[in-house]
Every structure is written in structure tokens, then in C-alpha cells.
Scaffold this motif. Sequence first.
Motif, PDB file in Angstrom:
ATOM      1  N   LEU A  91       0.987  -1.424   0.271  1.00  0.00           N
ATOM      2  CA  LEU A  91       0.289  -0.495   0.275  1.00  0.00           C
ATOM      3  C   LEU A  91       0.758   1.132  -0.332  1.00  0.00           C
ATOM      4  N   ALA A  92       2.089   1.310   0.299  1.00  0.00           N
ATOM      5  CA  ALA A  92       2.711   2.461   0.281  1.00  0.00           C
ATOM      6  C   ALA A  92       3.359   2.812  -0.784  1.00  0.00           C
ATOM      7  N   LEU A  93       3.325   1.460  -1.489  1.00  0.00           N
ATOM      8  CA  LEU A  93       3.408   2.407  -3.335  1.00  0.00           C
ATOM      9  C   LEU A  93       2.777   3.000  -3.723  1.00  0.00           C
ATOM     10  N   MET A  94       1.870   3.198  -3.283  1.00  0.00           N
ATOM     11  CA  MET A  94       0.929   3.993  -3.777  1.00  0.00           C
ATOM     12  C   MET A  94       0.853   5.122  -3.083  1.00  0.00           C
ATOM     13  N   GLY A  95       1.783   5.456  -1.526  1.00  0.00           N
ATOM     14  CA  GLY A  95       1.416   6.186  -0.750  1.00  0.00           C
ATOM     15  C   GLY A  95       0.698   6.507   0.147  1.00  0.00           C
ATOM     16  N   TYR A  96       0.209   4.945   0.391  1.00  0.00           N
ATOM     17  CA  TYR A  96      -1.760   5.095   1.184  1.00  0.00           C
ATOM     18  C   TYR A  96      -0.883   4.254   2.245  1.00  0.00           C
ATOM     19  N   ALA A  97      -1.655   4.677   3.406  1.00  0.00           N
ATOM     20  CA  ALA A  97      -1.414   4.411   4.577  1.00  0.00           C
ATOM     21  C   ALA A  97      -2.239   4.128   5.579  1.00  0.00           C
ATOM     22  N   ARG A  98      -3.096   3.186   6.404  1.00  0.00           N
ATOM     23  CA  ARG A  98      -4.099   2.846   6.895  1.00  0.00           C
ATOM     24  C   ARG A  98      -4.319   3.418   7.784  1.00  0.00           C
TER      25      ARG A  98
END
Length: 546
Positions: free
Chosen positions: A48-55
Motif C-alpha cells: 500500500l505504501a507504494l501508492m503513498g497510502y497508509a491505513r
Amino acid sequence: MGASVVVQGLRIQAGGQTLVDDLSFSIAPGEVLALIGESGSGKTTTALALMGYARDGCRITAGSVRIGEVDVLNLSSVQQRALRGRKVAYIAQSAAASFNPSRTIMDQVVEPAAIHRLMTRAEAEAKAVDLFRELALPEPETIGSRYPHQVSGGQLQRLMAAMALIADPDLVILDEPTTALDVTTQIEVLRAFRRVVRERRATAVYVSHDLAVVAQMADHILVLRGGQMREINPTPQILAAPSDDYTKSLLAAARPVPRVSPPTVRDSQLLLDIHDLSAGYGPVDAKGQPAKMVLENIDLRLYRGQAIGVIGESGSGKTTLARAVAGLIKPCHGTILFNNRELKPQLAQRSKEELRQIQIVFQMADTALNPSQTIESILARPLVFYKGLRGEPLQRRIRQLLDLVKLPATVAGRLPGGLSGGQKQRVNLARALAAEPDLILCDEVTSALDTVVGAAVLDLIAELRRELGVSYLFISHDLHTVRAVCDEIVVMQHGRKLAQVARADYDRGPHHPYYELLARSVPELRCGWLDEMDSARHTTPLEPQT
């Protein structure tokens, strides 16, 4: 299509806990990198971090992620949203949970193209049909007019891939995309995914706990544990000569090992006797027949301390059989005897003792556990209801149950949402064990677990059989797993029992053609297996004669 991916010094934290620690790796354009490791190792968090996203509750606190020339972590939130679905696309584990049931499939597949204004609606629909064809979906020209509930799970998973690919992303992330599929469906989805990735020269990250699947898909494998990289190497090297001890343990856990004890005296006592059982769903007609018949004329006997596996594709009636035994669905015909007494057809009609004696462990722990209750409350409920425990004896037994399923005592105070998928499934099993049942109905209990945790659960099941004489009806689509834990295997298709194979005959033939098809469809832990299957399908019929 296809861009380089470079990750340097990635760190992700939640509160004071580090989930991913100083992780660095790179992927060449057009290559597939697999992320493997146990539940909680940081696979999905990294992807998910590859999309710049963190839960929720997590933060990317250090490092950089570059996709081609784009520095993802330095983009604004608006720019990152523009990136997702366009430059990088995500294929989730559960397609059923990702589609809107009120909109047609086509509306949802073309949505990324519309959001990013890449083409007209007519162009997007034409491209979607081409993708449906590439992904080997039936009736590609018209399947888009259906709603999600009108297609199978394997078809829905491929439709999600079409949604991800319609914008021609530079990076595709596949997060356990075949975990919930039966083996014959999984092999078709794997074929479709691999063909599309190869033909489009897509750069891809494949998140999985299934090493046999990864062996067919990935050029390189990155092994994670506790958010740290243990090793990264070409797939053939990882499988043949892993350099890290943890990788060796993953490979050992992935290879099926028989976990069946020799029969004992207690096995001679008949526990469950099913005769001519039929069941279904929907309105019942004047003759008591449901609108949709799912289970027809099933006969099955299970003895105390025995484990019987039930295998078959989705829709074969496996789960309906378990639900009928548990009293969750009323049979329209036949009888179920338990300890030589006929069970009432519905749960509400059964005695408290009968409820205690038969427990079911559902496949999807996400929906089986109340998200608003702590793990302590979830485990306390059967202990209070069946055993009358209170105070310190109750707390002590909760700790024992958590230890039994290899979970730390600190889990007791957490909510299910704070646990990994594997941890939730172990809580699911612990809840069933709390009643100290005679029979446990296991419905795909290891399908969502990583190899190490899955092997530990299978070992636990075998241990309980030896020590407590617990019996199991073990439902699965994974023939290797069933062969490892069960004394006999019941083969089902289209609601009917086709065959019953004893352990002594597992490796002897010939067996029913459908049994042979299921056996051939389980991926083997070696590179090239899927290529061999593709070659064999041209000379061997895929569909058995039934």
C-alpha cells in the motif's frame, strides 16, 4: 506500460510500533516481485505504501518510493489520489467486498478511465471488452451488463483485474488475489493474470503467503518478517537454495506433511451418521422442496476421533453440508444422527448440550467475529454460556485458549480490527474450542492463513484429535491440506457425493476423474508447474466425465 520501482529506507509506524523498518528494494520494468511472509510481516502495508497510502493509525515516517520518475511520497495528497488507479493500480484479495452491488460491472470497470479522463465512455467500454477477452472471461461482450452477484468469485476477481488494468498503470499490485478461490478456479485466474502481466510487460508486486502460487508468478521474491527484509533473490534461487533460516522455515511449512495419528479404539464409536440428506435455499413449494437445491441425497458416517475431509469447487455443496449439520440451514429431506440420537433440523430446536457438542469454524473470520467486541469478550461468551465460568477461572481459561492457538495474552484486550487475518482466524478457532466440543466443522479454516500459521493450525488440529478425541468435518478446496489431516476424503460436485477415498488409497488409483482434476489443479512448489499444466491441457481434457 511497466516502470521501474525503487524503494529506499521505507519505515512505517503505528503509534510507538514499527510495522516496516528501513526497507529497500527495486523492481526492473516488466518484472514481478513477490512479497511473502507470515501474517503481520508487513506485506500488505508495504504494498500500500507504494501508492503513498497508509491505513488508519499508520504513518509513513521515512524513506522514498519512486515509480519511474515519480517520487510518490513527496506528492501532495491530491497528487497521490491522481496517481492511484492511473500510474499504480491495486487488485485486492476480496473482489466481492470491492464491487458495489447496486451498479453494473461495466460501470465500475470503466470508472478509473472516467475519473482520470483518459478516454470517452465508448472507448473505455470497448477497451473493457478487450480486457475481458484477454482475461478469458465468458461472454466478454455482455458480461459487463451484469451485476456483481451474477458472476462467480473467480470471474469477479478477473473483473477487478480488468478495472485495475484499464488505465494502463505503470505498476500493478496484486494482494492475495487468488486466496479465496477454489483450486480449479485459481488455476484459471493465475493463467489469466500471468498472461496479461507478461503480454503487457507490466511491472507488478504480488503479495501472497502461498509459495506455490508465487513460484508460478514472480521473477524475484522478497521475504519479510516483522517488517524487515530477510532476503531477496530470484525465485528459482529462493526455492532451491534459500539463504535465510526464516525462508527455509516458510518452505518447510509449505510442503504438506501428514498429520494423522493411527486409528485408536475410540474411533470405533459412531459419532455422526448422515443419511439421504438434501437441502437448499429459497421459497419452499408444496412438497417441501426449496427453490434452489444445493445438497442432494448425501450419506456420510464419521466416527469419534476421526477427521473426514470434504472437497469440491465453489458451489459443490460443501459449506451447505456443514451448515445443515450445525443446524444453520433446515434440510428438506434426510436425517442427521449424533451419538445415536436424531438432531433437530434447526438450531433453535436443539438442546444446550447438543449446541455445545457441535461447533463450527467459519471461513471468513472478518465476518464471524463481532468487530465491536474485544477478543476477551468473544472468547468469554461460550465459556460463560456453556461452562458457567466467572472471575479468575474465566480469565485463566481465556489465556489458555489464546496460548492453545499460539496467540499472546495481550491480544485479549484488542478488537478484531486490530488483528491480522491469520490472528482473527485463530481467535475463530479458539472460540469453537472454548465449548470443548465433540465435533468441529472446519469450513476452509486455513485458506486465508499464511503457510507457517496454517501449518501450526493443522498441527493443533492433529494434537486435539490425539489428546481429546475431537472429530472433524474438514471442508476445503485444497486437496493437499485435506490429505495431510484427514483419514478419508469425500468428493462433492453439484451438491452430490461422487466418491469417498480412504487414506490408504490416497496414492492408489484410479480415482474418480473429478478427484483427479482437483489433485492436478493444486499448484506445486516449483517453478514451471503452471507452464507444464498449460502444455498438458492441450492433450488432456480439463473437464472430467461425471
